[in-house]
Design an enzyme around this catalytic site. Structure first.
Site, mmCIF file in Angstrom:
data_model
loop_
_atom_site.group_PDB
_atom_site.id
_atom_site.type_symbol
_atom_site.label_atom_id
_atom_site.label_comp_id
_atom_site.label_asym_id
_atom_site.label_seq_id
_atom_site.Cartn_x
_atom_site.Cartn_y
_atom_site.Cartn_z
ATOM 1 N N LYS A 160 -13.325 -0.411 5.908
ATOM 2 C CA LYS A 160 -13.963 -1.202 4.856
ATOM 3 C C LYS A 160 -14.928 -2.224 5.440
ATOM 4 C CE LYS A 160 -10.081 -0.607 3.968
ATOM 5 N NZ LYS A 160 -9.133 0.423 4.428
ATOM 6 N N TRP A 185 0.872 -1.192 0.000
ATOM 7 C CA TRP A 185 0.000 0.000 0.000
ATOM 8 C C TRP A 185 0.903 1.235 0.000
ATOM 9 C CZ3 TRP A 185 -1.924 2.654 4.936
ATOM 10 C CH2 TRP A 185 -2.857 3.638 4.649
ATOM 11 N N ASP A 206 -0.787 -5.638 9.081
ATOM 12 C CA ASP A 206 -1.699 -4.539 8.787
ATOM 13 C C ASP A 206 -2.996 -5.144 8.250
ATOM 14 O OD1 ASP A 206 -3.018 -2.275 8.183
ATOM 15 O OD2 ASP A 206 -1.686 -1.625 6.563
HETATM 16 N N1 PLA Z 1 -3.581 -0.525 5.274
HETATM 17 C C1 PLA Z 1 -3.863 -0.941 4.033
HETATM 18 C C2 PLA Z 1 -3.148 -2.126 3.503
HETATM 19 C C3 PLA Z 1 -4.819 -0.269 3.253
HETATM 20 O O1 PLA Z 1 -5.076 -0.696 2.037
HETATM 21 C C4 PLA Z 1 -5.470 0.859 3.793
HETATM 22 C C5 PLA Z 1 -6.500 1.615 3.002
HETATM 23 C C6 PLA Z 1 -5.141 1.240 5.097
HETATM 24 C C7 PLA Z 1 -4.196 0.535 5.816
HETATM 25 C C8 PLA Z 1 -5.761 2.432 5.764
HETATM 26 O O2 PLA Z 1 -7.059 2.257 6.060
HETATM 27 P P1 PLA Z 1 -7.881 3.304 6.930
HETATM 28 O O3 PLA Z 1 -8.808 3.962 6.017
HETATM 29 O O4 PLA Z 1 -8.540 2.425 7.911
HETATM 30 O O5 PLA Z 1 -6.926 4.238 7.549
HETATM 31 N N2 PLA Z 1 -6.317 1.679 1.614
HETATM 32 C C9 PLA Z 1 -7.330 2.262 0.732
HETATM 33 C C10 PLA Z 1 -7.678 3.683 1.100
HETATM 34 C C11 PLA Z 1 -8.624 1.453 0.799
HETATM 35 C C12 PLA Z 1 -6.557 4.681 1.224
HETATM 36 O O6 PLA Z 1 -5.513 4.572 0.578
HETATM 37 O O7 PLA Z 1 -6.768 5.617 2.007
HETATM 38 C C13 PLA Z 1 -6.780 2.171 -0.687
HETATM 39 O O8 PLA Z 1 -7.479 2.597 -1.615
HETATM 40 O O9 PLA Z 1 -5.680 1.637 -0.868
#
Ligand code: PLA
Length: 435
Positions: A270, A153, A234
């Site tokens: 989510k 991520w 995570d």
């Molecule tokens: N960890 C991972 C692996 C994630 O994909 C995301 C969210 C988070 C943590 C953070 O989640 P939170 O909203 O609870 O803080 N990733 C998303 C959203 C769904 C984003 O980037 O904010 C994404 O589109 O990758």
């Protein structure tokens, strides 16, 4: 020091002025680079086309493309309406939310829960939980690194960078086979210095949708024992890979069986559709309850200086759902409904591409799990999708499957078929040469 003793007027004078406009304070500040995920949302919002589709951010949508408020959340809202806790969070509510969150990850009957060996604190969703952990890591292991899967991520890089923890990567995804490069991953675990920190996605890896099998997790856990590494999980998508909350925690439970002391960031963004409420939990397993109390107090101190305390409302919602058996079972059913809808759209997208006669292999769409499909589309093809078809996704070709609906899946398949035509020609030529 001298600066602190100047009067306000004297400070103002010492900032240079040109032709009546004050300059100097922020002249050196350049715009920050666009965030790879939020930048996609911005581009999508700026596009006036009625056909536009946002497959960037991983936010769940129903089959009509609408944001979803889960029924369990609606019922919890009704239950907490007018709650006296909204003035300030009561310690017992947040403790209950943390206790229930910890049970979700480690299992309700696990020894760590019974013995109070987990230092858990509520956090600002998954991002906040990661950030608290990174800060905690810096304070108590200042010389350490963090190993991320390649890819991971995008925000993981920012979070640990801001905590001043240098990052390293371990092999994870093999773009040729579009699957896990397990041998290379194991080599990296073996070759890392003993007692290294590793970050794992326990289920529904973002962005690849590729997870290790149960057997592979066992091997990883074994090797972690040998090397004395620290596993940080995570957990942003519990339930989204298989539709089953326990099954998606399997990797963590395996590490638990092997008696690792692990860390875990949980998010309800989510799984309960509470993205805007920012509810999450950070937990760190300890040798005993005394150590857990010490670690908890340190993390609480970090949070106190960063943002005080998190917003109350979301915590109350999660606490209400997790501690009411009827609401919890409704939630479990709703998680399955979301996971199944995404899975069905994977099947339809793949079938549509195959029906169009695409000569490329699209098996990975249905082999991958969770919110995202790591399509293999190139940045050029991603750009074409945006410019010619108003379809938005991250530059690495990650498709948020939650944005795919019965209404847009045909259009999406056609567009992907169009932008991959030249690749299909190359595939045909290579195929005819090898025959
Ligand atoms: N960890 C991972 C692996 C994630 O994909 C995301 C969210 C988070 C943590 C953070 O989640 P939170 O909203 O609870 O803080 N990733 C998303 C959203 C769904 C984003 O980037 O904010 C994404 O589109 O990758």
């Amino acid at each position: 020091m001298y600066w602190r003793y100047l009067t306000r007027a004297a400070r103002r004078c010492s900032v240079h002025t040109t032709s009546s406009r004050t300059v100097g304070w922020w002249d050196h500040v350049a715009p920050a680079a666009k965030d790879p995920i939020n930048g996609v949302t911005e581009a999508f919002l700026a596009d006036p086309s009625p056909f536009k589709i946002n497959l960037g951010v991983g936010a769940y949508r129903d089959d009509k493309g609408r944001p979803v408020v889960l029924q369990c959340v609606r019922e919890a809202e009704a239950k907490i309406a007018g709650s006296e806790f909204l003035e300030s969070i009561s310690a017992s509510v947040s403790t209950k939310m943390v206790e229930e969150s910890v049970k979700l990850v480690y299992g309700k009957d696990s020894d760590v829960v019974k013995e109070g060996r987990s230092a858990g604190v509520q956090a600002l969703s998954g991002t906040g939980a990661c950030r608290l952990f990174a800060e905690f890591q810096r304070r108590f292991h200042p010389e350490s690194h963090i190993y991320f899967p390649d890819p991971t991520w995008s925000n993981h890089h920012n979070i640990w960078r801001d905590a001043q923890i240098p990052e390293r990567t371990y092999h994870y995804y093999d773009p040729d086979s579009k699957s896990l490069d397990f041998a290379a991953l194991m080599d990296d675990i073996k070759n890392a210095p003993d007692s290294s920190f590793f970050l794992f996605h326990p289920s529904a890896h973002n962005p690849t949708g590729v997870d290790p099998t149960e057997e592979q997790w066992r091997e990883i856990s074994y090797q972690f024992k040998v090397k004395g590494h620290f596993p940080f999980f995570d957990m942003a998508y519990q339930g989204f890979a298989s539709g089953d909350l326990d099954k998606d925690a399997q990797a963590i439970r395996i590490f638990l069986e092997d008696e690792h002391l692990i860390g875990c960031a949980q998010s309800y963004a989510k799984s309960m559709g509470l993205y805007g409420h920012r509810v999450g939990c950070l937990s760190i397993l300890c040798v005993d309850s005394k150590q857990a109390a010490a670690i908890r107090s340190q993390i609480q101190q970090i949070a106190r200086a960063m943002y005080g305390s998190p917003p109350v409302h979301g915590i109350l919602l999660v606490e209400t759902i997790l501690s009411d058996p009827n609401l919890k079972s409704l939630w479990i059913d709703e998680v399955k409904i979301m996971a199944d809808r995404i899975q069905r759209k994977r099947t339809t997208l793949r079938q549509n591409l195959e029906k169009l006669g695409s000569s490329l292999n699209w098996e990975h769409i249905t082999n991958q799990l969770g919110m995202f499909c790591f399509s293999g589309l190139t940045p050029y093809q991603v750009d074409r999708l945006a410019k010619e078809f108003h379809i938005y996704m991250t530059q690495d070709g990650r498709i948020s499957m939650a944005g795919v609906t019965t209404g847009n899946v045909n259009y999406l398949a056609n567009a992907i078929h169009e932008v991959t035509r030249s690749e299909q020609e190359t595939a045909k030529i290579l195929c005819s040469i090898s025959v």
